[in-house]
Design a protein around this motif. Structure first.
Motif, short mmCIF file in Angstrom:
data_model
loop_
_atom_site.label_atom_id
_atom_site.label_comp_id
_atom_site.label_asym_id
_atom_site.label_seq_id
_atom_site.Cartn_x
_atom_site.Cartn_y
_atom_site.Cartn_z
N ALA A 1 46.40 52.10 11.83
CA ALA A 1 45.82 50.82 12.15
C ALA A 1 47.18 50.20 12.97
N HIS A 2 46.62 49.10 13.78
CA HIS A 2 47.80 48.43 14.62
C HIS A 2 47.87 46.96 14.50
N ASP B 1 44.77 44.50 14.29
CA ASP B 1 43.47 45.03 13.54
C ASP B 1 42.74 44.25 12.31
N ASN C 1 38.76 50.43 9.73
CA ASN C 1 38.82 49.22 10.62
C ASN C 1 37.49 48.62 10.94
N THR D 1 35.54 49.12 14.59
CA THR D 1 35.22 50.42 14.91
C THR D 1 34.73 51.31 13.75
#
Length: 134
Positions: free
Chosen positions: A60-61, A64, A88, A91
């Motif tokens: 994850a970034h 997110d 996520n 998504t």
């Protein structure tokens, strides 16, 4: 599996690679397991005894939105075994799974205490039951 909690991945949650730090997500999982167990067992004195293999499946970034889901695997005499998935939110890609998290119900003496629970209970059902019995 029910997803109860959402988290925004912030700069302080990142590792040196710029992705979600494993320690941060594990802390979130442990907290979610504890909260779920406290509600199910109706006891604030619950501790983590065991966490099985943790499977990091994707990253994850920053920015997110992730969500944490837990489900009951089984009820023990003084324990509750859960499984967890972190994904996520946008998504639905799985980030982390944990197949077994054992939470132990404690008495006032700090020792394992039988909880007498055998199935999942929802707070709304407990409230309805209490109102019916009043």
């Amino acid at each position: 599996m029910r997803f109860h909690t959402r988290k925004l991945v912030k700069p302080g949650d990142l590792n040196a690679n710029g992705t979600l730090f494993g320690g941060a997500v594990l802390a979130w999982i442990d907290e979610e397991a504890a909260l779920y167990s406290i509600i199910q067992l109706e006891n604030k004195k619950v501790v983590t005894k065991y966490m099985s293999e943790i499977n990091f499946m994707s990253s994850a970034h920053r920015g997110d939105i992730i969500e944490i889901g837990v489900a009951v695997v089984k009820f023990g005499k003084s324990s509750l075994t859960l499984k967890c998935e972190v994904r996520n939110k946008m998504t639905l890609e799985t980030i982390v799974t944990v197949d077994n998290i054992i939470m132990v119900n404690l008495g006032d003496d700090g020792k394992p205490k039988n909880h007498g629970k055998t199935k999942i209970e929802y707070v709304k059902d407990r409230i309805a039951k209490e109102e019916k019995n009043s």
